[in-house]
Design a protein around this motif. Structure first.
Motif, PDB file in Angstrom:
ATOM      1  N   ALA A 359      17.991  -1.974 -18.350  1.00  0.00           N
ATOM      2  CA  ALA A 359      18.510  -3.136 -18.442  1.00  0.00           C
ATOM      3  C   ALA A 359      17.794  -4.096 -19.165  1.00  0.00           C
ATOM      4  N   ALA A 360      16.148  -4.266 -18.598  1.00  0.00           N
ATOM      5  CA  ALA A 360      15.553  -4.824 -18.898  1.00  0.00           C
ATOM      6  C   ALA A 360      14.899  -4.769 -20.607  1.00  0.00           C
ATOM      7  N   GLU A 361      15.285  -3.393 -20.654  1.00  0.00           N
ATOM      8  CA  GLU A 361      14.871  -2.737 -22.009  1.00  0.00           C
ATOM      9  C   GLU A 361      15.524  -3.634 -23.157  1.00  0.00           C
ATOM     10  N   LEU A 362      17.167  -3.759 -22.937  1.00  0.00           N
ATOM     11  CA  LEU A 362      18.124  -3.850 -23.121  1.00  0.00           C
ATOM     12  C   LEU A 362      18.875  -5.432 -23.939  1.00  0.00           C
ATOM     13  N   ALA A 363      18.156  -6.249 -22.876  1.00  0.00           N
ATOM     14  CA  ALA A 363      17.594  -7.592 -22.811  1.00  0.00           C
ATOM     15  C   ALA A 363      17.215  -8.257 -23.798  1.00  0.00           C
ATOM     16  N   PRO A 364      17.643  -9.107 -25.066  1.00  0.00           N
ATOM     17  CA  PRO A 364      19.119  -9.563 -24.262  1.00  0.00           C
ATOM     18  C   PRO A 364      19.552  -8.463 -25.592  1.00  0.00           C
ATOM     19  N   ALA A 365      21.580  -9.379 -25.183  1.00  0.00           N
ATOM     20  CA  ALA A 365      22.398  -7.830 -25.755  1.00  0.00           C
ATOM     21  C   ALA A 365      23.458  -8.711 -24.692  1.00  0.00           C
ATOM     22  N   PRO A 366      24.621  -8.533 -26.045  1.00  0.00           N
ATOM     23  CA  PRO A 366      26.251  -9.020 -25.426  1.00  0.00           C
ATOM     24  C   PRO A 366      26.467  -8.000 -24.204  1.00  0.00           C
ATOM     25  N   ALA A 367      27.297  -8.187 -23.823  1.00  0.00           N
ATOM     26  CA  ALA A 367      28.624  -7.591 -23.004  1.00  0.00           C
ATOM     27  C   ALA A 367      29.047  -6.257 -23.857  1.00  0.00           C
ATOM     28  N   PRO A 368      29.263  -6.053 -24.905  1.00  0.00           N
ATOM     29  CA  PRO A 368      30.137  -4.991 -25.286  1.00  0.00           C
ATOM     30  C   PRO A 368      28.804  -4.033 -25.429  1.00  0.00           C
ATOM     31  N   ALA A 369      27.832  -5.078 -26.247  1.00  0.00           N
ATOM     32  CA  ALA A 369      26.397  -4.041 -26.493  1.00  0.00           C
ATOM     33  C   ALA A 369      25.811  -3.036 -24.993  1.00  0.00           C
ATOM     34  N   VAL A 370      25.983  -3.719 -23.697  1.00  0.00           N
ATOM     35  CA  VAL A 370      25.302  -3.652 -22.794  1.00  0.00           C
ATOM     36  C   VAL A 370      26.525  -1.888 -21.845  1.00  0.00           C
ATOM     37  N   VAL A 371      27.442  -2.322 -22.270  1.00  0.00           N
ATOM     38  CA  VAL A 371      28.901  -1.423 -22.299  1.00  0.00           C
ATOM     39  C   VAL A 371      28.025   0.178 -22.231  1.00  0.00           C
ATOM     40  N   GLU A 372      28.077  -0.767 -24.206  1.00  0.00           N
ATOM     41  CA  GLU A 372      28.057   0.908 -24.730  1.00  0.00           C
ATOM     42  C   GLU A 372      26.687   1.743 -24.795  1.00  0.00           C
ATOM     43  N   ALA A 373      25.836   1.297 -24.146  1.00  0.00           N
ATOM     44  CA  ALA A 373      24.477   1.980 -23.937  1.00  0.00           C
ATOM     45  C   ALA A 373      24.561   2.589 -22.266  1.00  0.00           C
ATOM     46  N   VAL A 374      25.402   1.436 -21.596  1.00  0.00           N
ATOM     47  CA  VAL A 374      25.175   1.703 -20.242  1.00  0.00           C
ATOM     48  C   VAL A 374      26.872   3.648 -20.289  1.00  0.00           C
ATOM     49  N   VAL A 375      27.095   3.580 -21.381  1.00  0.00           N
ATOM     50  CA  VAL A 375      28.329   4.546 -21.590  1.00  0.00           C
ATOM     51  C   VAL A 375      26.889   5.784 -21.781  1.00  0.00           C
ATOM     52  N   ALA A 376      26.734   5.049 -22.623  1.00  0.00           N
ATOM     53  CA  ALA A 376      25.867   6.240 -23.810  1.00  0.00           C
ATOM     54  C   ALA A 376      24.483   6.725 -22.362  1.00  0.00           C
TER      55      ALA A 376
END
Length: 407
Positions: A359-376
């Motif tokens: 998650a720290a590597e994703l930030a900052p990121a909005p909800a759609p991008a976060v969920v997309e990354a978690v799904v991957a």
């Protein structure tokens, strides 16, 4: 000595049978053909199955004449060439045609007889009646098709029930982006993970995410009870900890009538509009801590350590934490399937620290991008992800440059 006489008599009866009688009345069909396929000899068993007289067949018909059109084509294109190359062909399923035009399913084995010089002389063929086997195969196929249809119906019922346990879509919340994802480990089982987002009035909103013990119909029943209990509790007292206590009472009160365990892990939160963002209050019972991905980068746990399972013991301890969700921040909730996955050859547990680093590597990121990354990420776990996983991300959009409106 007297006890052996019936056995001796039976052996004597067998010895009296002639080879011709054994050939003619064998429990299978026999025939011999010349190399060009003309029938030189055929036993009474096969003649009886086909309804032919001997003088109609011997010297007048070929083996392929006894087959159906489809059987004849297979004989000419596959059976006969293989027999010429290999000298024998065994257990081939064909269909013969009787004198009355009916189809007779058979299993055919043929062997080429050779002379002392190795030259082929004739072809000997054994024919087995496969009507019972064909009927069995048809019945087996019918049973398999029925089972597949039942399985499809069950999957449709499971999918419909699963959809009824989750909101069909998340509502639009002014000033907030909300995205959820549900991963089902097995399409045959009802999962126990759930989430929801709904209004409380006066611009305030409530959300929750949890995981019920077990799978299947019993877990689905507890999931449904949990969702509607929390929604009802929010009408009377929308405080997250109060909602957890109401649910805990309902689950424990129902234990006597339900011998199967009825408990869950859960995190409940409220959102209150506050200076362009939201004030967040979270209460957790035995659930992994939420993650806050900051607008300035990095991520941290909202520590709810010490919260107890909901529905297990009287007077459980639940932990409450306060936070603010500012423009560019994202709040991520998840069930334990994400952190208990065991990817890779060593099958090591993924864990909370690994998810925090991700998650720290994703930030900052909005909800759609976060969920997309978690799904991957979940998809990358492959077989290492063997539990259902629910994800809920909430973010406040950044303001557009110059006008102060959300981007």
């Amino acid at each position: 000595m007297q006890s052996s006489r019936p056995t001796d008599a039976a052996f004597a009866a067998l010895l009296e049978d002639s080879a011709e009688d054994l050939y003619e009345n064998a429990p299978c069909g026999y025939l011999s053909t010349l190399l060009d396929g003309r029938i030189a000899k055929i036993n009474q068993t096969l003649l009886g199955w086909l309804g032919h007289e001997r003088d109609q067949v011997v010297g007048r018909m070929s083996f392929s004449d006894l087959l159906t059109v489809g059987g004849r084509m297979y004989h000419e294109t596959h059976f006969a060439p293989l027999l010429r190359m290999q000298g024998e062909v065994g257990g081939i399923a064909l269909e013969m045609r009787t004198a009355s035009g009916e189809r007779l399913p058979v299993l055919v084995t043929s062997t080429v007889k050779t002379g002392s010089d190795g030259a082929p002389l004739l072809i000997r063929t054994t024919v087995f009646d496969a009507r019972d086997r064909r009927a069995y195969e048809r019945e087996l196929l019918r049973a398999r098709q029925d089972a597949e249809r039942d399985r499809e119906r069950l999957q449709n019922v499971v999918a419909t029930l699963q959809r009824s346990l989750l909101p069909p879509s998340l509502p639009r919340v002014p000033g907030l982006e909300a995205v959820a994802h549900y991963h089902t480990a097995s399409p045959d089982n009802l999962g126990g993970d759930f989430y929801d987002l709904f209004p409380l009035g006066d611009g305030r909103w409530c959300f929750f995410l949890g995981d019920v013990c077990g799978k299947g119909p019993e877990a689905a029943a507890v999931t449904s009870l949990t969702r509607y209990t929390l929604r009802t509790a929010a009408l009377h007292d929308p405080g997250p900890e109060s909602m957890l206590r109401s649910l805990d009472t309902v689950l424990r009160d129902g234990q006597a009538a339900h011998p199967a365990p009825r408990y869950c892990t859960l995190i409940v939160g409220t959102l209150t509009p506050d200076e362009g963002g939201f004030a967040v209050t979270l209460a957790a019972g035995g659930h992994p801590p939420a993650l806050l991905l900051g607008a300035d980068g990095g991520a941290r746990h909202l520590d709810t350590t010490g919260g107890m399972l909901v529905g297990v013991i009287p007077s459980p301890v639940f932990v409450t934490v306060e936070a603010r969700l500012r423009p560019g921040d994202t709040l991520l909730l998840y069930t334990d399937g994400a952190i208990e996955a065991r990817p890779g050859p060593d099958r090591e547990r993924f864990g909370q620290d690994a998810l925090l680093s991700f998650a720290a590597e994703l930030a900052p990121a909005p909800a759609p991008a976060v969920v997309e990354a978690v799904v991957a990420l979940l998809e990358g776990f492959g077989a290492g992800l063997d539990d259902d996983t629910a994800v809920l991300a909430l973010s406040v959009p950044r303001a557009s440059p110059g006008d102060g409106t959300p981007a």
